[in-house]
Design a protein around this motif. Structure first.
Motif, PDB file in Angstrom:
ATOM      1  N   ALA A 144       5.256 -13.636   1.467  1.00 27.86           N
ATOM      2  CA  ALA A 144       5.209 -12.307   1.522  1.00 27.86           C
ATOM      3  C   ALA A 144       6.403 -11.696   1.085  1.00 27.86           C
ATOM      4  O   ALA A 144       7.519 -12.444   1.129  1.00 27.86           O
ATOM      5  CB  ALA A 144       5.029 -11.923   2.986  1.00 27.86           C
ATOM      6  N   THR A 145       6.435 -10.372   0.560  1.00 24.03           N
ATOM      7  CA  THR A 145       7.770  -9.680   0.103  1.00 24.03           C
ATOM      8  C   THR A 145       7.959  -8.366   1.191  1.00 24.03           C
ATOM      9  O   THR A 145       6.947  -7.842   1.548  1.00 24.03           O
ATOM     10  CB  THR A 145       7.727  -9.460  -1.189  1.00 24.03           C
ATOM     11  OG1 THR A 145       6.507  -8.785  -1.510  1.00 24.03           O
ATOM     12  CG2 THR A 145       7.572 -10.726  -2.042  1.00 24.03           C
ATOM     13  N   LEU A 146       9.070  -8.110   1.203  1.00 21.31           N
ATOM     14  CA  LEU A 146       9.534  -6.959   1.880  1.00 21.31           C
ATOM     15  C   LEU A 146       9.016  -5.669   1.123  1.00 21.31           C
ATOM     16  O   LEU A 146       9.393  -5.913  -0.142  1.00 21.31           O
ATOM     17  CB  LEU A 146      10.920  -6.840   2.107  1.00 21.31           C
ATOM     18  CG  LEU A 146      11.491  -5.595   3.008  1.00 21.31           C
ATOM     19  CD1 LEU A 146      10.927  -5.679   4.336  1.00 21.31           C
ATOM     20  CD2 LEU A 146      13.052  -5.743   3.184  1.00 21.31           C
ATOM     21  N   ASP A 147       8.287  -4.914   1.529  1.00 22.67           N
ATOM     22  CA  ASP A 147       7.737  -3.687   1.113  1.00 22.67           C
ATOM     23  C   ASP A 147       8.325  -2.315   1.643  1.00 22.67           C
ATOM     24  O   ASP A 147       7.837  -1.867   2.629  1.00 22.67           O
ATOM     25  CB  ASP A 147       6.265  -3.518   1.018  1.00 22.67           C
ATOM     26  CG  ASP A 147       5.559  -2.369   0.612  1.00 22.67           C
ATOM     27  OD1 ASP A 147       6.284  -1.477  -0.102  1.00 22.67           O
ATOM     28  OD2 ASP A 147       4.323  -2.390   0.217  1.00 22.67           O
ATOM     29  N   THR A 148       9.407  -1.771   1.163  1.00 23.67           N
ATOM     30  CA  THR A 148       9.863  -0.556   1.680  1.00 23.67           C
ATOM     31  C   THR A 148       9.384   0.467   1.531  1.00 23.67           C
ATOM     32  O   THR A 148       9.630   1.661   2.068  1.00 23.67           O
ATOM     33  CB  THR A 148      11.240  -0.630   1.044  1.00 23.67           C
ATOM     34  OG1 THR A 148      11.289  -0.439  -0.324  1.00 23.67           O
ATOM     35  CG2 THR A 148      12.299  -1.686   1.262  1.00 23.67           C
ATOM     36  N   GLU A 149       8.043   0.687   0.658  1.00 26.61           N
ATOM     37  CA  GLU A 149       7.479   2.016   0.662  1.00 26.61           C
ATOM     38  C   GLU A 149       6.027   1.717   1.422  1.00 26.61           C
ATOM     39  O   GLU A 149       5.616   2.867   1.338  1.00 26.61           O
ATOM     40  CB  GLU A 149       6.937   1.811  -0.996  1.00 26.61           C
ATOM     41  CG  GLU A 149       8.150   1.833  -2.090  1.00 26.61           C
ATOM     42  CD  GLU A 149       8.998   2.920  -1.750  1.00 26.61           C
ATOM     43  OE1 GLU A 149       8.515   4.062  -1.605  1.00 26.61           O
ATOM     44  OE2 GLU A 149      10.239   2.736  -1.767  1.00 26.61           O
TER      45      GLU A 149
END
Length: 164
Positions: A144-149
């Motif tokens: 998983a990747t950080l999703d700032t949106e």
């Protein structure tokens, strides 16, 4: 309607009343600090019931994690949904004394595969407290990747996006 999933070491199964004492002990302890806790016994009961009710209402929810070799329940993994969750949210917790054995990774991988596969979900995220470094590392280990949106359930929450 509630699945039972198996991995090499684990059985992910519906919760029963026998699971309540260990669940309650975790949720009223300081270890629940990254899960909006510690909780009162009454709010822990509400969360326990919510975990089960989501299956009927939303077609997803929590499963208990059993070590197949010992039969011991080591924690819980779940896909949360409903009006409090902007997207389907994959979460995990491992009971005291069972950390560091890969149980959460194995259980979360299996439930995520079920979510994207048989359940047919198009998105899955994990909501993680910024100070919960172990869960952040686990989310990243899961790919998983950080999703700032992403829409967040609270300003202080990080959203990690899982890929199919």
């Amino acid at each position: 309607m509630i699945p039972t999933l198996e991995t090499e070491r684990l059985r992910l199964r519906p919760q029963t009343m026998d699971d309540w004492p260990a669940y309650a002990a975790l949720m009223i302890s300081a270890r629940a600090g990254f899960m909006e806790g510690p909780h009162t016994l009454a709010s822990a009961w509400g969360l326990f019931c919510q975990d089960l009710a989501q299956w009927q209402l939303m077609g997803c929810g929590a499963l208990m994690i059993d070590d197949r070799a010992t039969g011991q329940c080591v924690g819980q993994v779940g896909i949360n949904s409903g009006p409090l969750f902007p997207e389907h949210e994959l979460g995990w917790m491992v009971y005291d004394g069972f950390e560091g054995r890969g149980y959460a990774f194995e259980a979360a991988s299996a439930l995520r595969a079920w979510g994207f596969g048989p359940r047919g979900l198009s998105t899955i995220v994990s909501h993680i407290d910024p100070d919960n470094h172990r869960s952040r590392q686990l989310a990243e280990r899961l790919g998983a990747t950080l999703d700032t949106e992403a829409v967040r359930p609270g300003q202080e929450i990080l959203v990690y996006r899982h890929r199919r």
